[in-house]
Design a protein around this motif. Structure first.
Motif, PDB file in Angstrom:
ATOM      1  N   LEU A   1      11.845  -7.945  -1.752  1.00 44.47           N
ATOM      2  CA  LEU A   1      12.220  -8.446  -0.268  1.00 44.47           C
ATOM      3  C   LEU A   1      11.106  -9.445   0.091  1.00 44.47           C
ATOM      4  N   HIS A   2       9.902  -8.715   0.280  1.00 46.20           N
ATOM      5  CA  HIS A   2       8.802  -9.456   1.043  1.00 46.20           C
ATOM      6  C   HIS A   2       7.539  -9.089   0.428  1.00 46.20           C
ATOM      7  N   ASP A   3       6.529  -9.822   0.684  1.00 44.62           N
ATOM      8  CA  ASP A   3       5.040  -9.435   0.495  1.00 44.62           C
ATOM      9  C   ASP A   3       4.405  -8.858   2.020  1.00 44.62           C
ATOM     10  N   TYR A   4       3.919  -7.750   1.945  1.00 44.81           N
ATOM     11  CA  TYR A   4       3.254  -7.292   3.208  1.00 44.81           C
ATOM     12  C   TYR A   4       1.879  -7.448   3.158  1.00 44.81           C
ATOM     13  N   ARG A   5       1.226  -8.141   4.104  1.00 39.99           N
ATOM     14  CA  ARG A   5      -0.174  -8.381   3.898  1.00 39.99           C
ATOM     15  C   ARG A   5      -0.888  -7.501   4.925  1.00 39.99           C
ATOM     16  N   VAL A   6      -1.886  -6.620   4.690  1.00 43.81           N
ATOM     17  CA  VAL A   6      -2.371  -5.601   5.577  1.00 43.81           C
ATOM     18  C   VAL A   6      -3.155  -6.318   6.633  1.00 43.81           C
ATOM     19  N   PRO A   7      -3.095  -5.996   7.991  1.00 52.85           N
ATOM     20  CA  PRO A   7      -3.910  -6.577   8.916  1.00 52.85           C
ATOM     21  C   PRO A   7      -5.430  -5.827   8.863  1.00 52.85           C
TER      22      PRO A   7
ATOM     23  N   THR B   1      12.360   7.263   2.199  1.00 51.78           N
ATOM     24  CA  THR B   1      10.688   6.953   2.702  1.00 51.78           C
ATOM     25  C   THR B   1      10.033   6.899   1.356  1.00 51.78           C
ATOM     26  N   ASN B   2       8.761   6.352   1.761  1.00 50.90           N
ATOM     27  CA  ASN B   2       7.939   6.219   0.492  1.00 50.90           C
ATOM     28  C   ASN B   2       6.556   5.805   1.432  1.00 50.90           C
ATOM     29  N   GLU B   3       5.477   6.112   0.582  1.00 50.55           N
ATOM     30  CA  GLU B   3       4.219   5.597   0.867  1.00 50.55           C
ATOM     31  C   GLU B   3       3.178   5.280   0.073  1.00 50.55           C
ATOM     32  N   TYR B   4       2.005   4.502   0.512  1.00 48.54           N
ATOM     33  CA  TYR B   4       0.820   3.954  -0.263  1.00 48.54           C
ATOM     34  C   TYR B   4      -0.311   4.510   0.500  1.00 48.54           C
ATOM     35  N   ARG B   5      -1.061   5.052  -0.241  1.00 48.29           N
ATOM     36  CA  ARG B   5      -2.448   5.649   0.536  1.00 48.29           C
ATOM     37  C   ARG B   5      -3.598   4.458  -0.245  1.00 48.29           C
ATOM     38  N   PHE B   6      -4.609   4.032   0.409  1.00 46.56           N
ATOM     39  CA  PHE B   6      -5.580   3.381  -0.027  1.00 46.56           C
ATOM     40  C   PHE B   6      -6.956   3.069   0.926  1.00 46.56           C
ATOM     41  N   THR B   7      -8.014   2.793   0.481  1.00 46.22           N
ATOM     42  CA  THR B   7      -9.106   2.914   1.129  1.00 46.22           C
ATOM     43  C   THR B   7      -9.902   1.380   1.148  1.00 46.22           C
ATOM     44  N   LEU B   8     -10.335   1.170   2.383  1.00 44.09           N
ATOM     45  CA  LEU B   8     -11.392   0.044   2.640  1.00 44.09           C
ATOM     46  C   LEU B   8     -12.751   0.509   2.810  1.00 44.09           C
ATOM     47  N   GLN B   9     -13.506   0.153   1.955  1.00 47.90           N
ATOM     48  CA  GLN B   9     -14.841   0.387   1.999  1.00 47.90           C
ATOM     49  C   GLN B   9     -15.994  -0.491   2.345  1.00 47.90           C
TER      50      GLN B   9
ATOM     51  N   GLU C   1     -11.636  -7.824   1.836  1.00 50.66           N
ATOM     52  CA  GLU C   1     -10.530  -8.197   0.640  1.00 50.66           C
ATOM     53  C   GLU C   1      -9.081  -8.207   1.195  1.00 50.66           C
ATOM     54  N   SER C   2      -8.427  -9.073   0.485  1.00 55.55           N
ATOM     55  CA  SER C   2      -6.893  -9.164   1.062  1.00 55.55           C
ATOM     56  C   SER C   2      -6.225  -8.105   0.318  1.00 55.55           C
ATOM     57  N   VAL C   3      -5.461  -7.453   1.025  1.00 54.20           N
ATOM     58  CA  VAL C   3      -4.415  -6.390   0.556  1.00 54.20           C
ATOM     59  C   VAL C   3      -3.192  -6.850   0.928  1.00 54.20           C
ATOM     60  N   SER C   4      -2.439  -6.903  -0.470  1.00 52.47           N
ATOM     61  CA  SER C   4      -1.019  -7.412  -0.236  1.00 52.47           C
ATOM     62  C   SER C   4      -0.180  -6.365  -0.926  1.00 52.47           C
ATOM     63  N   VAL C   5       0.940  -5.907  -0.405  1.00 55.69           N
ATOM     64  CA  VAL C   5       1.815  -4.795  -1.060  1.00 55.69           C
ATOM     65  C   VAL C   5       3.276  -5.515  -1.129  1.00 55.69           C
ATOM     66  N   GLY C   6       3.724  -5.547  -2.252  1.00 59.16           N
ATOM     67  CA  GLY C   6       5.188  -6.029  -2.744  1.00 59.16           C
ATOM     68  C   GLY C   6       6.221  -4.878  -1.839  1.00 59.16           C
TER      69      GLY C   6
ATOM     70  N   CYS D   1      -3.803   4.528  10.316  1.00 57.79           N
ATOM     71  CA  CYS D   1      -5.134   5.056   9.721  1.00 57.79           C
ATOM     72  C   CYS D   1      -5.163   6.366  10.842  1.00 57.79           C
ATOM     73  N   GLY D   2      -5.269   7.550  10.008  1.00 60.74           N
ATOM     74  CA  GLY D   2      -5.109   8.674  10.843  1.00 60.74           C
ATOM     75  C   GLY D   2      -3.935   8.990  11.408  1.00 60.74           C
ATOM     76  N   LYS D   3      -3.893   9.167  12.600  1.00 60.07           N
ATOM     77  CA  LYS D   3      -2.632   9.515  13.173  1.00 60.07           C
ATOM     78  C   LYS D   3      -2.231   8.043  14.062  1.00 60.07           C
ATOM     79  N   GLN D   4      -3.222   7.181  14.348  1.00 58.72           N
ATOM     80  CA  GLN D   4      -3.083   5.677  14.793  1.00 58.72           C
ATOM     81  C   GLN D   4      -1.984   4.739  14.008  1.00 58.72           C
ATOM     82  N   THR D   5      -1.060   4.356  14.705  1.00 59.31           N
ATOM     83  CA  THR D   5      -0.172   3.075  14.074  1.00 59.31           C
ATOM     84  C   THR D   5      -0.677   1.844  14.320  1.00 59.31           C
ATOM     85  N   LEU D   6      -1.189   1.276  13.579  1.00 61.40           N
ATOM     86  CA  LEU D   6      -1.826  -0.105  13.751  1.00 61.40           C
ATOM     87  C   LEU D   6      -0.820  -1.223  13.445  1.00 61.40           C
ATOM     88  N   ASP D   7       0.103  -1.059  12.826  1.00 57.81           N
ATOM     89  CA  ASP D   7       1.323  -2.064  12.667  1.00 57.81           C
ATOM     90  C   ASP D   7       2.722  -1.646  12.227  1.00 57.81           C
ATOM     91  N   THR D   8       3.613  -2.438  12.688  1.00 61.79           N
ATOM     92  CA  THR D   8       5.237  -2.057  12.351  1.00 61.79           C
ATOM     93  C   THR D   8       5.947  -3.259  12.261  1.00 61.79           C
TER      94      THR D   8
END
Length: 731
Positions: free
Chosen positions: A691-697, A720-728, A642-647, A669-676
């Motif tokens: 400003l942008h829409d970020y599509r989660v890879p 700073t800010n954060e958003y937590r989500f789950t892929l099942q 499923e596509s995950v897009s964050v404004g 994901c955990g301590k691993q940085t997947l994208d910057t």
């Protein structure tokens, strides 16, 4: 409310009887301030025992609410004090009460000197003809009744707001126990004020701009007692408090700060004062206004009040400006304590600091008027106040009640209007004519109930108030309560049509130790109806928590506590960020419900009764940051594929600009940085921009965290800010 039969006879007996379980209270020597605080005699009963001749006086502190002094009582109670005073033929003496809940009848030396109705007002009596040199006896009959069963809760008679009927009262709003632990008593200071020949006090003080932000008028309506001697002058001065005024005026003659008038109705022009600003927008500059009655160089009497110069406006679209600066009100609802005398200066200061630390710029004093010390500190600390009149839900539609309400709304505006921090009056919270949910609650619901009352209140308020907006009601439509009384908490991600959001929130349990303290025994997860009822008395809403919010109960109390706290935190942050992103399109103000719990309870407070913050406090603190990399999303659980897009939004409520700022996001994901990813942009003042829409890879199942940061041109972190989500995994 009818007075008791035979009151005069009872009073005479009280004055003559010496029967007591404690020694008669010793006369109080009047201090220079005239305080009558201390130990008084107290009789928590009606007149029967007194008429029978066996009254047993007990000891009580004044000021205090009688419940906090160990008297779980409602109805009539008597207070008695013997005190010493000095007087002469030229002495003007007034007896001042800072607050009595709710009816007061007052006698001095056997003669009734007056009566009063209402819990929040200050009131006084001229006792010049009744006071004796030497020992005096003061007697006060206080009546704080419960509402009659046939009137409670739709046709109430007492103007007490949340102190007689509310979700956060002991027992809650809708149970038979909702009127327990009465708030009655002499809760405000009692003082004897004495002057020679004449005594002056301000009836109303108004500070309003007359030309831009440079020309102002301070209007003072005086109450004058005694005989004003011939040749008396009214001298005034306006002096800065804690700051200097260098550079404000070229010469003192251009903008004088002192003068003499020959009429007790003062209109004082002030030029170029330093303005009062909310916290974060400048300094909360205040001035000391002094008014004196002077004859031949001798000061007969004077008073001081602290005032500020600030211009407040609300547009037809409900957008706010303070000193011509556009501002979104980021707020919370607040009830400090069910028993107002318990709140001392340090307690109010602590609560205000909790608000400022959470970047709250406005507090809604919810459906009541609190102690004057709170407003003084809000002036000093730069916290704006949205002030409610104490009407909550339904009241009598009678001429007598309407007349009393009009009198009391006038008292509120005159007595509290001097406080610069108050920027708004609201006159009725969810009146029946605006609350169609009541048709499901009450068989005799009238969709027009209290409409005439509220129209009368509005006309009376507008006649007195010239410097602030006035709202007739806090409307049900402004209280979305998504994810608590209806809908889902994720609905807060959707656009709103309303410019003012006066209530949003969810309950959360305090930690286990606090919960045990509230219940008075070791806390356990309820398993019986009796145990759930014990929680309900302390305001916990089981149906809303489990069936509407669908908070998982878990297997243990610790799990349940964690689940409720996480739910409150997520809801608060989502709602606050969503409304902030809609700043001025259309949202002008938003108020979380509520800051603290106002008695040992388990309700909507982000901070428990003993002022320990829950996770919801820190979530709102993050969402209310003046500079915020806001993340727009509408769900937290996704399926793989499923596509995950964050404004990605940049919000800046501050007056500062940051050219060449950077917006950075990291996917972990955990301590691993997947994208910057990083973008350069211009962060301007009062900015609320997508400003942008970020599509989660990410494509694999797991728990993810998206971190967002805003940095200045040199790479220094601003927010700073954060958003937590789950892929099942797909099943």
């Amino acid at each position: 409310m009818q007075r008791a039969v035979g009151v005069v006879m009872t009073v005479l007996l009280l004055l003559l009887q010496g029967c007591s379980v404690m020694p008669s209270v010793q006369p109080v020597a009047i201090t220079p301030a005239g305080s009558l605080a201390g130990t008084w005699e107290f009789l928590p009963s009606g007149s029967a025992a007194m008429l029978a001749g066996n009254a047993q006086w007990q000891a009580i502190n004044v000021p205090a609410n009688w419940y906090t002094q160990g008297y779980d009582h409602h109805g009539v109670a008597w207070y008695r004090l013997k005190f010493s005073a000095q007087t002469s033929s030229e002495t003007v003496s007034t007896l001042h009460f800072g607050g009595v809940d709710y009816f007061a009848d007052v006698w001095l030396n056997g003669k009734q000197i007056g009566s009063h109705e209402g819990y929040f007002q200050q009131f006084s009596f001229d006792v010049s003809q009744n006071l004796k040199a030497g020992e005096n006896t003061l007697l006060v009959r206080v009546n704080s009744p419960q509402e009659k069963a046939e009137d409670y809760s739709l046709h109430k008679r007492l103007i007490k707001g949340i102190f007689s009927h509310h979700d956060t009262r002991p027992g809650g709003a809708w149970s038979d126990r909702g009127q327990e632990r009465n708030t009655g008593g002499i809760w405000g200071e009692v003082n004897l004020r004495q002057t020679q020949q004449v005594q002056i006090s301000p009836r109303q003080i108004r500070v309003q701009p007359t030309k831009g932000l440079e020309q102002w008028l301070v209007s003072v309506d005086l109450d004058v007692l005694g005989k004003v001697p011939q040749g008396t002058e009214w001298q005034w001065s306006v002096e800065p408090v804690g700051f200097a005024e260098e550079g404000v005026c070229n010469t003192p003659l251009q903008c004088p700060r002192r003068g003499v008038l020959h009429t007790p109705s003062l209109s004082i022009p002030i030029t170029n004062p330093k303005r009062w600003h909310p916290h974060g927008y400048g300094d909360p500059n205040l001035y000391k206004l002094t008014v004196s009655a002077v004859q031949n160089g001798k000061v007969l009497d004077s008073f001081e009040r602290t005032i500020g110069f600030r211009k407040v406006r609300q547009s037809p679209q409900e957008i706010w400006t303070i000193n011509d600066q556009r501002i979104q009100l980021k707020g919370t609802n607040y009830i400090a304590n069910q028993w107002l005398a318990e709140m001392k200066t340090e307690d109010f200061r602590r609560d205000i600091q909790l608000m400022l630390d959470a970047h709250i710029n406005t507090v809604r004093v919810h459906a009541h008027v609190t102690a004057p010390e709170f407003y003084r500190l809000c002036d000093e600390m730069g916290l704006m106040v949205w002030q409610d009149f104490p009407l909550q839900w339904g009241y009598q539609d009678t001429p007598e009640f309407q007349q009393q309400a009009v009198l009391q709304v006038g008292d509120m505006i005159r007595q509290f209007g001097q406080y610069t921090s108050i920027i708004q009056w609201t006159l009725h919270n969810e009146p029946p004519w605006d609350a169609d949910w009541m048709k499901w609650k009450y068989k005799d619901y009238d969709p027009q109930q209290n409409k005439v009352l509220d129209n009368q209140l509005y006309r009376a308020a507008v006649a007195l108030e010239k410097t602030r907006p006035i709202s007739m009601i806090s409307s049900t439509k402004e209280h979305p309560w998504l994810g608590w009384y209806s809908g889902s908490w994720l609905d807060y991600a959707k656009p709103t049509k309303h410019a003012t959001i006066a209530e949003f929130g969810a309950q959360a349990l305090p930690d286990k130790a606090t919960l045990s303290k509230i219940l008075g025994h070791e806390a356990e997860l309820p398993t019986t109806d009796a145990q759930w009822q014990e929680w309900a008395f302390h305001n916990f809403q089981r149906k809303e928590t489990l069936e509407i919010a669908k908070v998982p109960q878990g297997k243990t109390l610790d799990e349940f506590i964690t689940n409720t706290q996480q739910y409150q935190a997520r809801l608060n942050q989502l709602a606050a960020e969503s409304y902030r992103r809609q700043a001025y399109r259309p949202v002008g103000a938003l108020f979380q419900f509520m800051l603290v719990e106002d008695w040992p309870s388990m309700n909507w407070g982000m901070v428990d009764f003993w002022r320990k913050p829950k996770p919801g406090y820190y979530a709102l603190q993050r969402a209310y940051q003046p500079i915020l990399p806001s993340l727009a999303w509408n769900k937290v659980d996704y399926k793989t594929g499923e596509s995950v897009s964050v404004g990605l939004w940049a919000l800046n409520d501050s007056t500062a600009s940051y050219p060449q700022a950077q917006y950075q996001v990291k996917l972990l994901c955990g301590k691993q940085t997947l994208d910057t990813q990083t973008w350069a942009f211009e962060l301007s003042a009062d900015m609320h921009q997508h400003l942008h829409d970020y599509r989660v890879p990410a494509t694999e199942a797991g728990e993810y965290r998206l971190e967002a940061s805003i940095l200045d041109a040199k790479g220094a972190l601003l927010s700073t800010n954060e958003y937590r989500f789950t892929l099942q995994s797909q099943q």
